[in-house]
Design an enzyme around this catalytic site. Sequence first.
Site, PDB file in Angstrom:
ATOM      1  N   GLY A   1     -47.677 135.379   2.416  1.00  0.00           N
ATOM      2  CA  GLY A   1     -48.062 134.599   3.589  1.00  0.00           C
ATOM      3  C   GLY A   1     -49.324 135.074   4.274  1.00  0.00           C
ATOM      4  O   GLY A   1     -49.644 134.630   5.377  1.00  0.00           O
TER       5      GLY A   1
ATOM      6  N   GLU B   1     -38.215 139.200   2.592  1.00  0.00           N
ATOM      7  CA  GLU B   1     -37.752 138.667   3.881  1.00  0.00           C
ATOM      8  C   GLU B   1     -36.259 138.947   4.084  1.00  0.00           C
ATOM      9  O   GLU B   1     -35.803 139.154   5.205  1.00  0.00           O
ATOM     10  CB  GLU B   1     -38.071 137.171   3.977  1.00  0.00           C
ATOM     11  CG  GLU B   1     -39.557 136.953   4.228  1.00  0.00           C
ATOM     12  CD  GLU B   1     -40.128 135.663   3.667  1.00  0.00           C
ATOM     13  OE1 GLU B   1     -39.352 134.758   3.297  1.00  0.00           O
ATOM     14  OE2 GLU B   1     -41.369 135.561   3.590  1.00  0.00           O
TER      15      GLU B   1
ATOM     16  N   HIS C   1     -35.553 139.158  -1.977  1.00  0.00           N
ATOM     17  CA  HIS C   1     -36.861 138.810  -1.412  1.00  0.00           C
ATOM     18  C   HIS C   1     -37.133 139.737  -0.223  1.00  0.00           C
ATOM     19  O   HIS C   1     -36.206 140.102   0.506  1.00  0.00           O
ATOM     20  CB  HIS C   1     -36.857 137.348  -0.968  1.00  0.00           C
ATOM     21  CG  HIS C   1     -38.220 136.850  -0.613  1.00  0.00           C
ATOM     22  ND1 HIS C   1     -38.814 137.167   0.585  1.00  0.00           N
ATOM     23  CD2 HIS C   1     -39.112 136.110  -1.295  1.00  0.00           C
ATOM     24  CE1 HIS C   1     -40.026 136.620   0.618  1.00  0.00           C
ATOM     25  NE2 HIS C   1     -40.235 135.976  -0.512  1.00  0.00           N
TER      26      HIS C   1
ATOM     27  N   LYS D   1     -38.162 128.521   1.037  1.00  0.00           N
ATOM     28  CA  LYS D   1     -37.683 129.318   2.181  1.00  0.00           C
ATOM     29  C   LYS D   1     -36.890 128.416   3.144  1.00  0.00           C
ATOM     30  O   LYS D   1     -36.278 127.441   2.700  1.00  0.00           O
ATOM     31  CB  LYS D   1     -38.846 130.031   2.867  1.00  0.00           C
ATOM     32  CG  LYS D   1     -39.698 130.821   1.861  1.00  0.00           C
ATOM     33  CD  LYS D   1     -40.690 131.740   2.500  1.00  0.00           C
ATOM     34  CE  LYS D   1     -41.464 132.493   1.414  1.00  0.00           C
ATOM     35  NZ  LYS D   1     -42.372 133.491   1.941  1.00  0.00           N
TER      36      LYS D   1
ATOM     37  N   SER E   1     -49.075 134.524  -1.650  1.00  0.00           N
ATOM     38  CA  SER E   1     -50.282 133.739  -1.364  1.00  0.00           C
ATOM     39  C   SER E   1     -50.895 133.069  -2.599  1.00  0.00           C
ATOM     40  O   SER E   1     -52.113 132.955  -2.698  1.00  0.00           O
ATOM     41  CB  SER E   1     -51.338 134.609  -0.674  1.00  0.00           C
ATOM     42  OG  SER E   1     -50.853 135.040   0.584  1.00  0.00           O
TER      43      SER E   1
ATOM     44  N   GLU F   1     -43.831 141.099  -5.764  1.00  0.00           N
ATOM     45  CA  GLU F   1     -44.360 140.463  -4.564  1.00  0.00           C
ATOM     46  C   GLU F   1     -44.743 141.543  -3.557  1.00  0.00           C
ATOM     47  O   GLU F   1     -43.888 141.952  -2.738  1.00  0.00           O
ATOM     48  CB  GLU F   1     -43.307 139.551  -3.939  1.00  0.00           C
ATOM     49  CG  GLU F   1     -42.899 138.384  -4.812  1.00  0.00           C
ATOM     50  CD  GLU F   1     -42.503 137.185  -3.966  1.00  0.00           C
ATOM     51  OE1 GLU F   1     -43.070 136.118  -4.177  1.00  0.00           O
ATOM     52  OE2 GLU F   1     -41.648 137.330  -3.065  1.00  0.00           O
TER      53      GLU F   1
ATOM     54  N   ASN G   1     -40.569 128.553  -3.931  1.00  0.00           N
ATOM     55  CA  ASN G   1     -39.575 129.040  -2.963  1.00  0.00           C
ATOM     56  C   ASN G   1     -39.857 128.360  -1.620  1.00  0.00           C
ATOM     57  O   ASN G   1     -40.827 128.700  -0.948  1.00  0.00           O
ATOM     58  CB  ASN G   1     -39.721 130.571  -2.854  1.00  0.00           C
ATOM     59  CG  ASN G   1     -38.853 131.168  -1.753  1.00  0.00           C
ATOM     60  OD1 ASN G   1     -37.970 130.503  -1.206  1.00  0.00           O
ATOM     61  ND2 ASN G   1     -39.112 132.424  -1.423  1.00  0.00           N
TER      62      ASN G   1
HETATM   63  P1  PGA Z   1     -46.343 132.733  -0.032  1.00  0.00           P
HETATM   64  O1  PGA Z   1     -44.841 133.263  -0.266  1.00  0.00           O
HETATM   65  O2  PGA Z   1     -46.761 132.071  -1.326  1.00  0.00           O
HETATM   66  O3  PGA Z   1     -46.242 131.780   1.095  1.00  0.00           O
HETATM   67  O4  PGA Z   1     -47.180 133.932   0.254  1.00  0.00           O
HETATM   68  C1  PGA Z   1     -44.476 133.832  -1.486  1.00  0.00           C
HETATM   69  C2  PGA Z   1     -43.063 134.323  -1.429  1.00  0.00           C
HETATM   70  O5  PGA Z   1     -42.619 134.815  -0.393  1.00  0.00           O
HETATM   71  O6  PGA Z   1     -42.324 134.207  -2.441  1.00  0.00           O
END
Ligand code: PGA
Length: 264
Positions: free
Chosen positions: A178, A107, A105, A13, A217, A172, A11
């Site tokens: 992150g 976010e 997601h 983003k 992560s 997640e 992803n």
């Molecule tokens: P990250 O993001 O691997 O940077 O923690 C994962 C995600 O948001 O799908």
Amino acid sequence: MTTVPKFVIGNWKMQARHEHGLQLARDISRRLKDAPPPPHLHTIICPPFTQLDGVHQALKETGLPHEQLGMGAQDCYPASSGPFTGDISAPMIRDLGARYVILGHSERRQNHGETDAIIRQKVKAATAAGITPIVCIGEHLAERNEGRAASVLSTQIEGSLTRGFRGILAYEPVWAIGSGITPSRDELQRKLTLIRALLPMRLMTDDIRVPVLYGGSVTSVQAPSIMSIEAVDGVLVGSASLEAQSFLDIIDAAAEATTPQPSP
Ligand code: PGA
């Protein structure tokens, strides 16, 4: 015996400007063309909308079937067309070669106020357009610490999945995204077992096997351990998918951890 597919999903983003994104897709494609991962391992790249067309072309050049190397978008609108300024529909992303779409997601839940009900509408729209939804669920740190993770996950599953859901689920935990922190193997095994137990209640059948992924992560360092957990069907990778070598290392680790070793 059919092998259950495993997934590595990147992803991007809102990252990787145009040239960087195309180069990244080309670098990943070149390596996967020269040394394709085993067929049971499905790699999916989810760039921003603006990169869908270019990334699709780069992936197509590998000649690999789309099941083995596919592309997804990061969102879609619930309606298929209409006066919705700035929105992008499921048929539109399908036109550009997307076979998957990430929905719900954290976010988007956080920054765009997306509720489970909206996510469920998007799941319907994606499915109607022939796109496989990848639905994200996960609890916040406070919810986890207060012992509320199970009820949060249950509500999200009940609210954001359709009854006949045919897609992928990604667990997640918001606190792992992150942050550089990943749940312990024990915690992951417990959470995924719980999610698997909740799914048949929502789908009203236990005949549908929904792949359940972990995200948050993930790097090539933890990938082998995460992928070797029995309940984990794959990983959803954010920042480590923005660099070709680190994403390829995760694919290699996933291939190794999930390929049955011949008995001596
Ligand atoms: P990250 O993001 O691997 O940077 O923690 C994962 C995600 O948001 O799908």
